[in-house]
Design a protein around this motif. Structure first.
Motif, PDB file in Angstrom:
ATOM      1  N   TRP A  39       0.832  -1.198   0.000  1.00 17.18           N
ATOM      2  CA  TRP A  39       0.000   0.000   0.000  1.00 17.18           C
ATOM      3  C   TRP A  39       0.868   1.250   0.000  1.00 17.18           C
ATOM      4  O   TRP A  39       0.536   2.272  -0.613  1.00 17.18           O
ATOM      5  N   TRP A  57       2.428   6.513  -0.641  1.00 19.86           N
ATOM      6  CA  TRP A  57       3.480   7.364  -0.080  1.00 19.86           C
ATOM      7  C   TRP A  57       4.621   7.562  -1.061  1.00 19.86           C
ATOM      8  O   TRP A  57       5.324   8.564  -1.022  1.00 19.86           O
ATOM      9  N   GLY A  58       4.859   6.520  -1.888  1.00 21.52           N
ATOM     10  CA  GLY A  58       6.015   6.561  -2.776  1.00 21.52           C
ATOM     11  C   GLY A  58       7.181   5.773  -2.218  1.00 21.52           C
ATOM     12  O   GLY A  58       8.298   5.902  -2.699  1.00 21.52           O
ATOM     13  N   SER A  59       6.951   4.943  -1.194  1.00 23.64           N
ATOM     14  CA  SER A  59       8.047   4.179  -0.611  1.00 23.64           C
ATOM     15  C   SER A  59       7.513   2.884  -0.022  1.00 23.64           C
ATOM     16  O   SER A  59       6.431   2.858   0.544  1.00 23.64           O
ATOM     17  N   VAL A  96       9.420   2.932   5.450  1.00 21.54           N
ATOM     18  CA  VAL A  96       9.971   4.132   6.068  1.00 21.54           C
ATOM     19  C   VAL A  96      10.205   3.781   7.525  1.00 21.54           C
ATOM     20  O   VAL A  96       9.384   3.098   8.141  1.00 21.54           O
ATOM     21  N   TRP A  97      11.330   4.215   8.085  1.00 24.52           N
ATOM     22  CA  TRP A  97      11.579   3.892   9.491  1.00 24.52           C
ATOM     23  C   TRP A  97      10.836   4.858  10.390  1.00 24.52           C
ATOM     24  O   TRP A  97      11.443   5.561  11.175  1.00 24.52           O
ATOM     25  N   ASP A  98       9.536   4.926  10.271  1.00 27.36           N
ATOM     26  CA  ASP A  98       8.799   5.770  11.207  1.00 27.36           C
ATOM     27  C   ASP A  98       8.325   4.920  12.385  1.00 27.36           C
ATOM     28  O   ASP A  98       8.470   3.704  12.407  1.00 27.36           O
ATOM     29  N   THR A 116       4.854  10.888  12.252  1.00 24.88           N
ATOM     30  CA  THR A 116       5.147   9.701  11.453  1.00 24.88           C
ATOM     31  C   THR A 116       4.596   9.915  10.051  1.00 24.88           C
ATOM     32  O   THR A 116       3.811  10.833   9.822  1.00 24.88           O
ATOM     33  N   LEU A 117       5.006   9.043   9.135  1.00 23.13           N
ATOM     34  CA  LEU A 117       4.419   9.105   7.803  1.00 23.13           C
ATOM     35  C   LEU A 117       3.048   8.428   7.809  1.00 23.13           C
ATOM     36  O   LEU A 117       2.143   8.802   7.079  1.00 23.13           O
ATOM     37  N   HIS A 118       2.918   7.431   8.672  1.00 22.62           N
ATOM     38  CA  HIS A 118       1.661   6.690   8.769  1.00 22.62           C
ATOM     39  C   HIS A 118       0.576   7.618   9.323  1.00 22.62           C
ATOM     40  O   HIS A 118       0.808   8.349  10.282  1.00 22.62           O
ATOM     41  N   LEU A 126       9.829  11.449  12.824  1.00 18.93           N
ATOM     42  CA  LEU A 126      10.312  11.106  11.485  1.00 18.93           C
ATOM     43  C   LEU A 126      10.899  12.318  10.786  1.00 18.93           C
ATOM     44  O   LEU A 126      11.823  12.193  10.005  1.00 18.93           O
ATOM     45  N   PRO A 178       5.221  11.195  -5.965  1.00 22.82           N
ATOM     46  CA  PRO A 178       4.201  10.167  -5.777  1.00 22.82           C
ATOM     47  C   PRO A 178       2.823  10.644  -6.273  1.00 22.82           C
ATOM     48  O   PRO A 178       2.583  11.850  -6.375  1.00 22.82           O
ATOM     49  N   LEU A 211       7.985  11.978  -0.232  1.00 21.93           N
ATOM     50  CA  LEU A 211       6.938  10.998   0.060  1.00 21.93           C
ATOM     51  C   LEU A 211       5.644  11.733   0.367  1.00 21.93           C
ATOM     52  O   LEU A 211       5.658  12.778   1.018  1.00 21.93           O
ATOM     53  N   ALA A 212       4.526  11.183  -0.110  1.00 25.61           N
ATOM     54  CA  ALA A 212       3.241  11.810   0.181  1.00 25.61           C
ATOM     55  C   ALA A 212       2.709  11.266   1.489  1.00 25.61           C
ATOM     56  O   ALA A 212       2.876  10.098   1.806  1.00 25.61           O
ATOM     57  N   LYS A 213       2.096  12.144   2.249  1.00 29.03           N
ATOM     58  CA  LYS A 213       1.487  11.725   3.511  1.00 29.03           C
ATOM     59  C   LYS A 213      -0.003  11.936   3.329  1.00 29.03           C
ATOM     60  O   LYS A 213      -0.419  12.976   2.832  1.00 29.03           O
ATOM     61  N   LYS A 244       1.628  14.764  12.650  1.00 31.63           N
ATOM     62  CA  LYS A 244       1.577  13.514  13.402  1.00 31.63           C
ATOM     63  C   LYS A 244       1.815  12.335  12.510  1.00 31.63           C
ATOM     64  O   LYS A 244       1.689  12.436  11.315  1.00 31.63           O
TER      65      LYS A 244
END
Lengths: 251, 153
Positions: free
Chosen positions: A120, A125-127, A130-132, A188-190, B36, B94, B121-123, B153
């Protein structure tokens, strides 16, 4: 414990391997039917009928596998740790067997959550990775499962192995709130959780209803695989007892 | 409960509690390192290290994206609604990259204070909706916008 009788009789019977084998045998078909129905209905609904997302299009549908597996991987860990604690405190053999049966199931579900997350992540995200904080703590959960499995495999004595593995899973329990709140405590990216028990979900009903069906289906599937493994383990460890011999000769 | 079990119960509770306290202290000490990315405010205030690879996160400012017609070079501004940092990037963005969208970029600050990104990267946020609903909300101006801290966040 024996003095209080506010819990039903069958609950205490679960502590006996023989009764546990019988009770799970009765529960198994029901869980199996529910799991198949819910998973098939949920998958068809999620993949064919739920509307696409306005930004992510159809790729968001992987959520219907990703979210249930992530939830279940954590629930399974909690069950494993609690069963381990019960085994440590009350020395109940069945509790040790439940913890033993949980570990490989939980590990495979954690792998599924991580893999679907990566698939996903690439388009959105394009990755892949990620180490988040969220992703890393989930990876640690997988390592904890593998550590527990390794401990069981490393020791020949079942009681000692159960003790060591239970201690490890109890220590690792601290990771569960970290996974849950990682998206709130750190950046985080998440994205944060779409579902919380206290608030309205951040998606319309035609999107979250299939997800709910999938989550329930995953839990039923977990019940089925746990009971299968547990019954196997009961038979294996009790193979010298009279009732197992009777069971086998009666077949 | 007999005393032996009670003792073991206390031991187990102590184990879980002890592990919880030690891990939370460690995480508290590492707090900054677990984040991050740096926000534009931190970058402008000089809290982010210079001359080294860092991640920066924020919202793409509406109307700031300038694409080079000849190459994959893109310029845009990134904001946390407090400060704004200019970003330059060459490469494929992205699918979810758009104005008003949260992003996390990896790269470093150059001497002019421009963030030279090597990866964007897109969030995305936790809101999902069907395209028709999004259209209707957009028209009536009720599109849920992320709260000012949310992208952080």
């Amino acid at each position: 414990m024996a003095g209080s009788n506010w819990l039903p009789r069958w609950f205490y019977q679960l502590a006996s391997p023989r009764w546990c084998y019988d009770i799970t045998g009765k529960l198994l078909p029901g869980f199996l039917i529910a799991a198949v129905l819910l998973l098939v209905a949920g998958l068809v609904w999620a993949l064919a009928f739920a509307p696409p997302d306005y930004q992510q299009g159809n790729s968001f549908r992987i959520m219907y596998i990703h979210v249930p597996s992530a939830i279940l991987a954590q629930s399974c860990y909690m069950l494993m740790a609690i069963a381990g604690a019960v085994g440590l405190i009350w020395k109940i053999k069945v509790a040790d067997m439940v913890a033993f049966a949980c570990a490989p199931i939980g590990a495979s579900i954690a792998v599924m959550a991580l893999a679907t997350g990566a698939i996903w992540g690439k388009p959105t995200w394009g990755s892949w990775w990620v180490w988040d904080a969220r992703l890393t703590s989930m990876l640690i959960l997988l390592f904890l499962y593998m550590g527990v499995m390794a401990l069981y495999a490393a020791m020949d004595n079942e009681t000692t192995a159960a003790k060591a593995a239970s201690v490890l899973s109890l220590v690792g329990l601290v990771n569960i709130p970290i996974i849950k709140y990682s998206v709130e405590w750190w950046n985080t990216l998440h994205q944060p959780a779409t579902f919380t028990l206290t608030e309205k979900p951040a998606m319309p009903v035609e999107m979250w209803l299939p997800l709910l069906v999938m989550v329930l289906g995953f839990y039923c599937f977990f019940g089925v695989s746990l009971m299968l493994r547990l019954r196997n383990e009961i038979i294996r460890r009790e193979r010298r007892s009279g009732w197992v011999r009777e069971l086998i000769t009666s077949r | 409960m007999n005393p032996k079990r009670k003792k073991r119960l206390i031991l187990v509770l102590f184990l879980v509690f002890g592990a919880g306290v030690s891990v939370s202290l460690a995480l508290y000490a590492l707090n900054q390192n677990i984040n991050l990315f740096y926000s534009p405010l931190q970058i402008v205030n000089g809290e982010a290290p210079k001359d080294t690879r860092i991640r920066a996160g924020g919202m793409v400012v509406e109307g700031s994206v300038v694409r080079d017609q000849q190459s994959l070079h893109v310029k845009f501004e990134m904001t946390d609604y407090a400060k704004t940092v200019p970003v330059e990037f060459t490469g494929i963005l992205p699918d979810l990259f758009r104005e008003g969208q949260g992003i996390v970029a990896q790269g470093s600050l150059d001497a002019q204070g421009v963030f030279q990104a090597v990866e964007v990267l897109a969030k995305h946020d936790e809101n999902y909706m069907p395209p028709e609903v999004a259209d209707a909300l957009e028209k009536s101006g009720k599109m849920p916008t992320p709260p000012k801290e949310a992208f952080n966040k």
